[in-house]
Scaffold this motif. Structure first.
Motif, mmCIF file in Angstrom:
data_model
loop_
_atom_site.group_PDB
_atom_site.id
_atom_site.type_symbol
_atom_site.label_atom_id
_atom_site.label_comp_id
_atom_site.label_asym_id
_atom_site.label_seq_id
_atom_site.Cartn_x
_atom_site.Cartn_y
_atom_site.Cartn_z
ATOM 1 N N ALA A 115 28.824 -8.072 -21.147
ATOM 2 C CA ALA A 115 30.128 -7.538 -21.515
ATOM 3 C C ALA A 115 30.803 -8.443 -22.546
ATOM 4 C CB ALA A 115 30.999 -7.383 -20.288
ATOM 5 N N ALA A 160 29.404 -7.806 -25.944
ATOM 6 C CA ALA A 160 29.917 -6.561 -26.526
ATOM 7 C C ALA A 160 31.308 -6.784 -27.114
ATOM 8 C CB ALA A 160 29.963 -5.464 -25.472
ATOM 9 N N TRP A 161 32.135 -7.541 -26.377
ATOM 10 C CA TRP A 161 33.495 -7.778 -26.841
ATOM 11 C C TRP A 161 33.505 -8.623 -28.117
ATOM 12 C CZ3 TRP A 161 36.826 -11.757 -27.868
ATOM 13 C CH2 TRP A 161 38.171 -11.391 -28.030
ATOM 14 N N ARG A 217 32.264 -6.610 -31.092
ATOM 15 C CA ARG A 217 33.265 -5.691 -31.624
ATOM 16 C C ARG A 217 34.334 -6.441 -32.407
ATOM 17 N NH1 ARG A 217 33.745 -1.583 -28.749
ATOM 18 N NH2 ARG A 217 32.791 -0.417 -30.434
ATOM 19 N N ASN A 259 40.124 8.322 -19.079
ATOM 20 C CA ASN A 259 40.365 7.681 -20.364
ATOM 21 C C ASN A 259 40.255 6.166 -20.271
ATOM 22 O OD1 ASN A 259 41.077 8.805 -22.975
ATOM 23 N ND2 ASN A 259 42.380 10.173 -21.775
ATOM 24 N N GLN A 306 36.661 5.067 -19.956
ATOM 25 C CA GLN A 306 35.935 5.166 -21.226
ATOM 26 C C GLN A 306 36.349 4.062 -22.187
ATOM 27 O OE1 GLN A 306 33.273 7.006 -22.071
ATOM 28 N NE2 GLN A 306 33.359 7.505 -19.907
ATOM 29 N N ARG A 307 37.639 3.707 -22.184
ATOM 30 C CA ARG A 307 38.087 2.607 -23.046
ATOM 31 C C ARG A 307 37.389 1.316 -22.665
ATOM 32 N NH1 ARG A 307 43.241 4.664 -22.961
ATOM 33 N NH2 ARG A 307 43.801 3.270 -21.252
ATOM 34 N N HIS A 308 37.237 1.094 -21.355
ATOM 35 C CA HIS A 308 36.550 -0.116 -20.907
ATOM 36 C C HIS A 308 35.089 -0.096 -21.350
ATOM 37 C CE1 HIS A 308 36.103 -3.653 -18.225
ATOM 38 N NE2 HIS A 308 34.853 -3.241 -18.211
ATOM 39 N N LEU A 309 34.443 1.033 -21.181
ATOM 40 C CA LEU A 309 33.040 1.170 -21.601
ATOM 41 C C LEU A 309 32.914 0.905 -23.101
ATOM 42 C CD1 LEU A 309 30.138 2.096 -20.760
ATOM 43 C CD2 LEU A 309 30.796 4.371 -21.502
ATOM 44 N N PHE A 310 33.875 1.385 -23.862
ATOM 45 C CA PHE A 310 33.864 1.218 -25.311
ATOM 46 C C PHE A 310 33.990 -0.262 -25.694
ATOM 47 C CE2 PHE A 310 36.236 1.504 -29.429
ATOM 48 C CZ PHE A 310 35.214 2.078 -30.158
ATOM 49 N N THR A 311 34.883 -0.961 -25.028
ATOM 50 C CA THR A 311 35.141 -2.361 -25.394
ATOM 51 C C THR A 311 34.080 -3.311 -24.864
ATOM 52 O OG1 THR A 311 37.411 -1.736 -24.911
ATOM 53 C CG2 THR A 311 37.069 -3.977 -25.616
ATOM 54 N N TYR A 312 33.626 -3.094 -23.646
ATOM 55 C CA TYR A 312 32.757 -4.083 -23.000
ATOM 56 C C TYR A 312 31.328 -3.596 -22.780
ATOM 57 C CZ TYR A 312 37.212 -6.360 -22.113
ATOM 58 O OH TYR A 312 38.436 -6.961 -22.268
ATOM 59 N N ASP A 313 31.021 -2.355 -23.124
ATOM 60 C CA ASP A 313 29.682 -1.815 -22.954
ATOM 61 C C ASP A 313 29.184 -1.947 -21.515
ATOM 62 O OD1 ASP A 313 27.435 -0.521 -23.803
ATOM 63 O OD2 ASP A 313 26.430 -2.302 -24.571
ATOM 64 N N GLU A 314 30.080 -1.790 -20.573
ATOM 65 C CA GLU A 314 29.690 -1.783 -19.161
ATOM 66 C C GLU A 314 30.640 -0.844 -18.424
ATOM 67 O OE1 GLU A 314 30.417 -5.639 -17.311
ATOM 68 O OE2 GLU A 314 32.563 -5.253 -17.304
ATOM 69 N N GLU A 339 28.717 3.379 -29.999
ATOM 70 C CA GLU A 339 29.758 3.249 -28.972
ATOM 71 C C GLU A 339 30.873 4.269 -29.187
ATOM 72 O OE1 GLU A 339 30.414 -0.920 -29.375
ATOM 73 O OE2 GLU A 339 28.743 -1.417 -28.055
ATOM 74 N N ARG A 399 29.491 7.640 -28.044
ATOM 75 C CA ARG A 399 29.401 7.715 -26.591
ATOM 76 C C ARG A 399 30.766 8.033 -26.001
ATOM 77 N NH1 ARG A 399 27.187 2.542 -23.610
ATOM 78 N NH2 ARG A 399 29.032 1.686 -24.608
ATOM 79 N N PHE A 400 31.798 7.354 -26.525
ATOM 80 C CA PHE A 400 33.165 7.615 -26.074
ATOM 81 C C PHE A 400 33.517 9.090 -26.287
ATOM 82 C CE2 PHE A 400 37.683 7.805 -26.182
ATOM 83 C CZ PHE A 400 38.177 6.718 -25.494
ATOM 84 N N MET A 436 34.153 12.076 -23.441
ATOM 85 C CA MET A 436 35.426 12.782 -23.349
ATOM 86 C C MET A 436 35.203 14.297 -23.485
ATOM 87 S SD MET A 436 37.344 10.393 -22.641
ATOM 88 C CE MET A 436 38.913 11.188 -22.465
#
Lengths: 224, 293, 207
Positions: A79, A82-83, A86, B113, B116-124, C62, C65-66, C70
């Motif tokens: 994680a 990933a952060w 980004r 939402n 999904q935001r968490h998945l987007f930022t941390y890929d987990e 990513e 995927r988002f 949705m």
């Protein structure tokens, strides 16, 4: 000119970075620490444009610490990678992009696996068993190709790293000193590559550090 | 007199009464204790959840509505398989809701939402407690800021994450949340909780958890016989080979089969329209939905 | 495009489609990783490949995927290959004046519906800013694009069964990347059929 290495093993991951700081052909410092601990089981080696490097490393460090404070648990290596990726990818298309290359090493305590991420200033991320940045890419990747095998132990891992350091010493006109750490289930340890038995020294130091300071600060390696 | 005094503090969510109470929040909680029961039981192998559906009447067209014929599914199928009461919030988290449905829909949307935001930022996948916190922060906001009404919804969350394994949480309109081994919200929750307390053991298997869930549900609900037209059921387990979280919302036929196995009911074809607790499963036989509640 | 290297190819078969990529991630001429997949699943009927700048591979993946998640939640159904292509296209066009350096390839099967009882297997490809092309035979992209065209043109034929399609796409990819210094280092192939997806890793010249 900079150089850093990373290498994973069965239950540990190694990170080494040179300690030089300077501009073009002038070296101004030979004890600059370019490895930063970002949590109890995660650290990164970074290099790139002077100024950007330390600023970005601090930015990452503080953000990961904030996450740990908010959620009572540190980010796992995957994680965190990933952060960080980004952050760099967003920075790349901003007005003032960071020019920082880094290698992120971590030990995932939930499934006892070691992780190594090769990340460049564009936000490119490679999940690799061993990697190098800077000069080390051209000189020592082939050394690691030859000697690294699946599931190497700590002693073998350090031996391979030493071979890489020697290769850089042999084939480059620059003389580097190296800072090295090892991360395993028990946390981050400093490794003295010049020692005849780095692992014994590490275990000794680990015990001593525990007694003297039960809560060591997160900075590792030599800090001038 | 006391009633008149209370009225002055009733209409404002943001103001304490002289006794130090927030009436609107308490009323919201009261509203929930009349809603359909939702209960869940955790075991080492996974978590089971059952939710009571309030059947509105035979004219209601369920063919396209949530909880209709298309309900249920495993893994990603479960995204489209949500019922009235049980929803997938993320790959690793299922929630059962009790309270005002429209408020619940808005909360579910917010939760999805956030995940999904968490998945987007941390890929987990978002850790379970973090998602619970996100929702509770939002719910809390509505008990404090002027002119707004609290969410009339309580939730049970069941999920899995690599740090803490299986987890079961409950949250209420005030924004409080807590972790449980087995718990219940909605009507009759105190009775159900004491039943759970009696029968819960630390070494339950998933099978035991499923059975306990449905057994307590059958004692809590008014009718003697359970059926898929009045009940939703879901489990959160780990995939046998990948060891990744696997959400399952039961299809009406699967649930009926389970109920028959535990001898707690389950709609049988020959019983359709025969009495209380039996009826057309999921609106398929439109004329036979029983008129309970 | 040439910075990290990498190639993707997709082909249409009889009631099936295939999509494949190489596994190399480079930094110009230096090879960094040999496990860098460029093809990702959307669901079990739809895959897409993103050859190009590796940082954008992650970022766009990513982002997609988002958006797909949705879509799945709001619509309560899976996205179709055609809809996904347009989602991808508009996501790329959002960055019209600072584009992602990627040339996506999409391959998927549409689930039959009442309106469209016999849908054809679907592939599409687009440029960096989302201009769509929907070929009837095959789509290629990446640093080995020109060689892939040559190979595919020679090997592909209509109505291949899944196993024949696998052989065709594998030979096309392997022989094309062997002539490209920036692609190679192994490959991965997905053949999508109505009842399953066959995924196989291929070893190629590892030098």
């Amino acid at each position: 000119m900079e150089c850093s290495f990373g290498l994973t093993g069965k239950d540990f991951v190694l990170l080494a970075a040179d300690t030089s700081a300077g501009r073009s052909i002038i070296q101004m410092k030979d004890d600059e620490n370019k490895i930063k601990a970002l949590g109890p089981h995660i650290a990164m080696a970074y290099g790139g444009e002077a100024g950007d490097t330390n600023n970005f490393a601090d930015f990452v460090d503080r953000n990961l610490r904030l996450y740990q404070i908010r959620n009572h648990t540190p980010l796992l290596p995957a994680a965190a990678s990933a952060w960080i990726r980004r952050s760099l990818a967003e920075s790349l298309r901003s007005r003032h992009p960071y020019s920082v290359n880094l290698m992120l090493a971590g030990f995932d305590i939930t499934d006892s696996t070691s992780h190594l991420y090769w990340i460049d200033y564009l936000g490119t991320k490679a999940i690799v068993p061993y990697a190098a940045h800077g000069l080390g890419q051209y000189l020592a990747l082939s050394t690691m190709d030859k000697w690294w095998t699946e599931g190497v132990d700590k002693r073998e891992g350090i031996e391979i790293l030493k071979k890489c350091v020697d290769e850089v010493g042999k084939r480059s006109t620059l003389k580097f000193k190296f800072n090295c750490i090892l991360i395993d289930a028990s946390g981050i340890h400093h490794i003295n590559l010049d020692s005849s038995d780095p692992i014994a020294e590490m275990e000794q130091a680990g015990k001593a550090a525990e007694v003297i300071n039960p809560n060591p600060p997160l900075d590792v390696g030599i800090t001038a | 007199m006391a009633y008149q005094k209370a009225r002055r503090y009733d209409s404002r969510t943001t103001i304490f009464s002289p006794e130090g109470r927030l009436y609107q929040v308490e009323y919201a909680m009261e509203a929930i204790s009349h809603a359909g029961t939702v209960l869940a039981v955790m075991s080492k192998e996974g978590i089971a959840m059952a939710a009571e559906k309030k059947v509105t009447g035979k004219l209601l067209d369920l063919s396209l509505a949530p909880g209709g014929e298309g309900m249920g599914g495993v893994g990603t199928e479960a995204w489209g398989g949500g019922g009235e009461k049980i929803f997938l919030l993320n790959n690793n988290i299922l929630a059962g809701l009790a309270g005002i449905t429209s408020d619940a829909n808005s909360l579910v949307n917010f939760a999805r939402n956030s995940a999904q935001r968490h998945l987007f930022t941390y890929d987990e996948d978002i850790p379970v407690e973090m998602l619970v916190q996100r929702l509770c922060d939002m719910k809390q906001g509505y008990t404090q800021f002027g002119g707004l009404r609290p969410f009339g919804v309580a939730l049970l969350y069941m999920g899995w994450d690599p740090l803490h394994g299986f987890q079961l949480y409950q949250s209420d309109p005030s924004g409080n949340y807590s972790g449980w081994k087995a718990t219940c919200i909605g009507s009759n929750h105190s009775a159900a909780t004491s039943l759970l307390k009696q029968d819960y053991k630390d070494d339950l298997s998933l099978e035991d958890a499923r059975q306990l869930c449905l057994k307590v549900m059958s004692k809590t609900m008014d009718s003697t016989k359970l059926g898929s037209e009045k009940l939703e059921f879901a489990t959160m387990t780990l995939h046998p080979t990948t060891r990744q979280p696997l959400a399952k919302i039961y299809r009406p036929s699967e649930l009926d089969e389970l109920l028959r196995k535990y001898e707690l009911g389950g709609t049988k074809d020959d019983q359709i329209g025969a009495g209380e607790g039996s009826g057309g499963g999921g609106g398929q036989e439109g004329g036979n939905i029983s008129l309970s509640t | 495009m040439e910075y990290n290297g990498g190639s993707v190819v997709a082909m249409i078969g009889k009631d099936c489609v295939a999509i494949a990529s190489d596994l190399r991630l480079g930094q110009q001429s230096v090879g960094v990783a040999m496990n860098f997949e460029k093809v990702f699943p959307v669901n079990d009927k739809l895959y897409y490949g993103l050859p190009g700048l590796a940082t954008d591979v992650y970022t766009l993946r990513e982002q997609l995927r988002f958006r797909v998640n949705m879509y799945r939640m709001k619509e309560e159904r899976e996205i179709t290959p055609k809809t996904f292509t347009h989602l991808l296209s508009s996501t790329l066009y959002e960055k019209r004046f600072g584009p992602y350096f990627l040339e996506p390839v999409v391959a998927g099967l549409t689930t039959p519906t009442e309106l469209e009882p016999k849908p054809k297997p679907f592939i599409s490809t687009m440029d960096t800013i989302g201009c769509i092309t929907t070929p009837k035979d095959f789509a290629v992209a990446g640093t080995a694009q020109d060689k892939l065209y040559g190979m595919a043109e020679g090997l592909w034929e209509p109505d291949l069964e899944p196993e024949d399609l696998f052989e065709t796409i594998s030979q096309t990819l392997l022989n094309a990347v062997d002539r490209d210094a920036l692609s190679g280092w192994g490959a991965i192939v997905h053949v999508i059929t109505h009842d399953k997806v066959i995924t196989r890793q291929l070893r190629s010249r590892m030098d």
